[in-house]
Motif scaffolding. Structure first.
Motif, PDB file in Angstrom:
ATOM      1  N   THR A   1      37.634  57.002 -28.948  1.00  0.00           N
ATOM      2  CA  THR A   1      37.323  55.710 -29.567  1.00  0.00           C
ATOM      3  C   THR A   1      37.954  55.591 -30.953  1.00  0.00           C
ATOM      4  O   THR A   1      38.156  54.504 -31.475  1.00  0.00           O
ATOM      5  CB  THR A   1      35.790  55.512 -29.610  1.00  0.00           C
ATOM      6  N   HIS A   2      38.279  56.734 -31.552  1.00  0.00           N
ATOM      7  CA  HIS A   2      38.794  56.746 -32.927  1.00  0.00           C
ATOM      8  C   HIS A   2      40.300  56.517 -32.989  1.00  0.00           C
ATOM      9  O   HIS A   2      41.012  56.801 -32.033  1.00  0.00           O
ATOM     10  CB  HIS A   2      38.437  58.069 -33.605  1.00  0.00           C
TER      11      HIS A   2
ATOM     12  N   TYR B   1      42.406  60.452 -36.959  1.00  0.00           N
ATOM     13  CA  TYR B   1      41.003  60.901 -37.002  1.00  0.00           C
ATOM     14  C   TYR B   1      40.968  62.350 -36.477  1.00  0.00           C
ATOM     15  O   TYR B   1      41.712  62.700 -35.560  1.00  0.00           O
ATOM     16  CB  TYR B   1      40.164  59.982 -36.114  1.00  0.00           C
TER      17      TYR B   1
ATOM     18  N   GLU C   1      33.468  53.736 -25.410  1.00  0.00           N
ATOM     19  CA  GLU C   1      33.083  55.111 -25.081  1.00  0.00           C
ATOM     20  C   GLU C   1      32.295  55.276 -23.773  1.00  0.00           C
ATOM     21  O   GLU C   1      32.603  56.125 -22.947  1.00  0.00           O
ATOM     22  CB  GLU C   1      32.267  55.667 -26.252  1.00  0.00           C
TER      23      GLU C   1
ATOM     24  N   ARG D   1      36.814  62.348 -25.224  1.00  0.00           N
ATOM     25  CA  ARG D   1      36.181  62.965 -26.397  1.00  0.00           C
ATOM     26  C   ARG D   1      35.156  61.951 -26.862  1.00  0.00           C
ATOM     27  O   ARG D   1      35.485  60.816 -27.161  1.00  0.00           O
ATOM     28  CB  ARG D   1      37.246  63.238 -27.459  1.00  0.00           C
ATOM     29  N   ALA D   2      33.891  62.354 -26.871  1.00  0.00           N
ATOM     30  CA  ALA D   2      32.841  61.393 -27.222  1.00  0.00           C
ATOM     31  C   ALA D   2      31.675  62.101 -27.895  1.00  0.00           C
ATOM     32  O   ALA D   2      31.506  63.312 -27.787  1.00  0.00           O
ATOM     33  CB  ALA D   2      32.348  60.681 -25.964  1.00  0.00           C
ATOM     34  N   SER D   3      30.867  61.283 -28.568  1.00  0.00           N
ATOM     35  CA  SER D   3      29.633  61.784 -29.161  1.00  0.00           C
ATOM     36  C   SER D   3      28.638  62.103 -28.041  1.00  0.00           C
ATOM     37  O   SER D   3      28.761  61.602 -26.923  1.00  0.00           O
ATOM     38  CB  SER D   3      29.064  60.691 -30.067  1.00  0.00           C
TER      39      SER D   3
ATOM     40  N   ARG E   1      25.056  61.738 -39.378  1.00  0.00           N
ATOM     41  CA  ARG E   1      25.012  60.266 -39.372  1.00  0.00           C
ATOM     42  C   ARG E   1      23.939  59.777 -40.336  1.00  0.00           C
ATOM     43  O   ARG E   1      22.845  60.342 -40.399  1.00  0.00           O
ATOM     44  CB  ARG E   1      24.724  59.748 -37.959  1.00  0.00           C
TER      45      ARG E   1
ATOM     46  N   ARG F   1      22.437  48.636 -35.600  1.00  0.00           N
ATOM     47  CA  ARG F   1      23.095  49.017 -34.349  1.00  0.00           C
ATOM     48  C   ARG F   1      22.901  50.517 -34.141  1.00  0.00           C
ATOM     49  O   ARG F   1      23.025  51.311 -35.084  1.00  0.00           O
ATOM     50  CB  ARG F   1      24.598  48.723 -34.420  1.00  0.00           C
TER      51      ARG F   1
ATOM     52  N   MET G   1      23.819  53.763 -31.055  1.00  0.00           N
ATOM     53  CA  MET G   1      24.562  54.053 -29.833  1.00  0.00           C
ATOM     54  C   MET G   1      23.673  53.725 -28.632  1.00  0.00           C
ATOM     55  O   MET G   1      22.454  53.661 -28.760  1.00  0.00           O
ATOM     56  CB  MET G   1      24.962  55.527 -29.800  1.00  0.00           C
TER      57      MET G   1
ATOM     58  N   TYR H   1      30.598  50.607 -30.025  1.00  0.00           N
ATOM     59  CA  TYR H   1      31.143  50.810 -31.377  1.00  0.00           C
ATOM     60  C   TYR H   1      32.056  49.646 -31.793  1.00  0.00           C
ATOM     61  O   TYR H   1      31.986  49.164 -32.917  1.00  0.00           O
ATOM     62  CB  TYR H   1      31.945  52.118 -31.318  1.00  0.00           C
TER      63      TYR H   1
ATOM     64  N   ASN I   1      26.201  55.980 -39.089  1.00  0.00           N
ATOM     65  CA  ASN I   1      27.306  56.819 -38.637  1.00  0.00           C
ATOM     66  C   ASN I   1      27.667  57.821 -39.729  1.00  0.00           C
ATOM     67  O   ASN I   1      27.123  57.773 -40.831  1.00  0.00           O
ATOM     68  CB  ASN I   1      28.523  55.981 -38.248  1.00  0.00           C
ATOM     69  N   ASN I   2      28.609  58.704 -39.396  1.00  0.00           N
ATOM     70  CA  ASN I   2      29.071  59.682 -40.390  1.00  0.00           C
ATOM     71  C   ASN I   2      30.126  59.026 -41.301  1.00  0.00           C
ATOM     72  O   ASN I   2      30.695  57.987 -40.942  1.00  0.00           O
ATOM     73  CB  ASN I   2      29.640  60.903 -39.657  1.00  0.00           C
TER      74      ASN I   2
ATOM     75  N   SER J   1      33.581  57.863 -39.772  1.00  0.00           N
ATOM     76  CA  SER J   1      33.519  56.678 -38.901  1.00  0.00           C
ATOM     77  C   SER J   1      33.262  55.423 -39.726  1.00  0.00           C
ATOM     78  O   SER J   1      33.842  54.364 -39.474  1.00  0.00           O
ATOM     79  CB  SER J   1      32.413  56.832 -37.851  1.00  0.00           C
TER      80      SER J   1
ATOM     81  N   GLU K   1      29.622  66.661 -30.643  1.00  0.00           N
ATOM     82  CA  GLU K   1      30.479  65.790 -29.838  1.00  0.00           C
ATOM     83  C   GLU K   1      31.122  66.688 -28.786  1.00  0.00           C
ATOM     84  O   GLU K   1      31.105  67.910 -28.913  1.00  0.00           O
ATOM     85  CB  GLU K   1      31.529  65.124 -30.723  1.00  0.00           C
TER      86      GLU K   1
HETATM   87  C1  GTR Z   1      31.217  58.294 -33.982  1.00  0.00           C
HETATM   88  C2  GTR Z   1      31.569  59.175 -32.815  1.00  0.00           C
HETATM   89  C3  GTR Z   1      32.127  58.349 -31.709  1.00  0.00           C
HETATM   90  C4  GTR Z   1      31.201  57.185 -31.356  1.00  0.00           C
HETATM   91  C5  GTR Z   1      30.757  56.434 -32.590  1.00  0.00           C
HETATM   92  C6  GTR Z   1      29.655  55.432 -32.268  1.00  0.00           C
HETATM   93  O1  GTR Z   1      30.659  59.094 -35.009  1.00  0.00           O
HETATM   94  O2  GTR Z   1      32.542  60.133 -33.197  1.00  0.00           O
HETATM   95  O3  GTR Z   1      32.368  59.181 -30.612  1.00  0.00           O
HETATM   96  O4  GTR Z   1      30.098  57.649 -30.634  1.00  0.00           O
HETATM   97  O5  GTR Z   1      30.285  57.326 -33.583  1.00  0.00           O
HETATM   98  O6  GTR Z   1      28.742  55.311 -33.061  1.00  0.00           O
HETATM   99  O7  GTR Z   1      29.733  54.761 -31.233  1.00  0.00           O
END
Ligand code: GTR
Length: 324
Positions: free
Chosen positions: A31-32, A36, A70, A86-88, A146, A167, A169, A190, A207-208, A211, A234
């Protein structure tokens, strides 16, 4: 998106036999955007696997949700339409129950604690859970911590969150987490968050820092509070359908390079967190750093009560806490 001139066989692309051409091209979704840490780590893995397979196996990374949001990318990977994702852990929570406990707020004391747990027997048990859903774990990546951000005001305590809309996930765990904090959860992909904050559908998200930075969310929600409620793993997962088509040697090679990409990712990650915090602050975002996390941790009790329901799960939580 790149044009594909080769024949697509359930995701894995079998290209021509021209010298230097890849025999197997694995399509990997993220998704990034490019640059990233997760995207770069899988690209690095692609270089390694190409070299070690004598040019036979290639990985093509599709960043920025080019292959879909995702949750959809995960589904496509289960079906073998996409080879890797690759996903959370978040979007897996409702699908792979084994991912839930390690997605609970404040389950880990630090990223190092999370790494130790995921790199040990608990990580292996969770990998079995993924496999039951047609996904083969190649590595556990870092998602940092996050925290909440919003467009209205600096959040310094739980009471500030009351009635606000965030919001989360698409996972029930996080809907329950928001209720426990007295706020409202709006699960959504996202890619919809930026405009939803801008138009006021939601007040913010969580989020972190990388992101928050690369999504541009800091432009529309400038108050970021380092409450660090979720330190979550992840995953880089390969479709079981693709896996089953590979020779045992190629399977072993992918496991090897996947594992090798983990420290590469984690190093890129540590640098990116610092870079992102500096960047968003320079752009006018306000980071609230001095937060008493104790009330946030205490408020999570009902979430634990809902998800840690059996003696086995209680034991899992105890084993996680006891991991040094
Ligand atoms: C990010 C994560 C993504 C996605 C995104 C989200 O931190 O790396 O995989 O899950 O958050 O909030 O959708």
């Amino acid at each position: 998106m790149k044009m594909m001139t080769s024949l697509l066989v359930s995701g894995a692309v079998l290209a021509g036999t021209a010298a230097g051409a890849c025999e197997i091209t694995l399509r990997s979704a993220d998704t990034h955007p490019a640059g990233y840490p997760t995207v770069e780590a899988v690209k690095w893995m692609g270089e390694q696997v190409k070299e070690k397979s004598g040019g036979r196996i290639c990985i093509e990374v599709f960043p920025a949700s080019e292959l879909g949001e995702e949750k959809d990318a995960i589904e496509q990977t289960q079906f073998g339409v996409i080879d890797m994702v690759r996903a959370s852990f978040g979007p897996f929570n409702n699908l792979v129950p084994e991912t839930q406990v390690v997605s609970l707020p404040y389950i880990f004391r630090s990223s190092e604690h999370m790494h130790k747990v995921m790199d040990g027997p608990i990580g292996e048990e969770i990998a079995k859970g993924f496999e039951a859903h047609d996904l083969v774990v190649l590595g556990y990546y870092d998602g940092g911590a996050r925290s909440f951000y919003n467009k209205e005001k600096p959040i310094t305590k739980i009471e500030d969150l009351a009635g606000m809309k965030f919001r989360v996930m698409q996972s029930d765990v996080f809907v329950d987490m928001m209720s426990a904090l007295g706020a409202n959860a709006t699960p959504m992909p996202y890619g919809e968050v930026y405009s939803s904050i801008e138009t006021g559908v939601i007040d913010g998200a969580e989020n972190n820092p990388p992101s928050y930075d690369t999504s541009g969310h800091f432009e529309v929600a400038k108050y970021y509070t380092l409450d660090e409620h979720l330190i979550m793993p992840e995953v880089l997962a390969l479709s079981k359908i693709t896996w089953d088509k590979l020779s045992p040697e190629d399977q072993a090679l992918l496991q090897e390079v996947g594992k090798a990409s983990v420290p590469v990712m984690r190093e890129l990650w540590a640098a990116k967190v610092k870079e992102s915090e500096a960047k968003v602050e320079a752009a006018g975002a306000q980071i609230v750093r001095d937060i008493d996390k104790a009330p946030f941790i205490a408020a999570m009790e009902p979430v634990y009560a809902k998800y840690v329901t059996t003696p086995e799960l209680q034991d899992l939580v105890a084993r996680i806490k006891a991991t040094e």
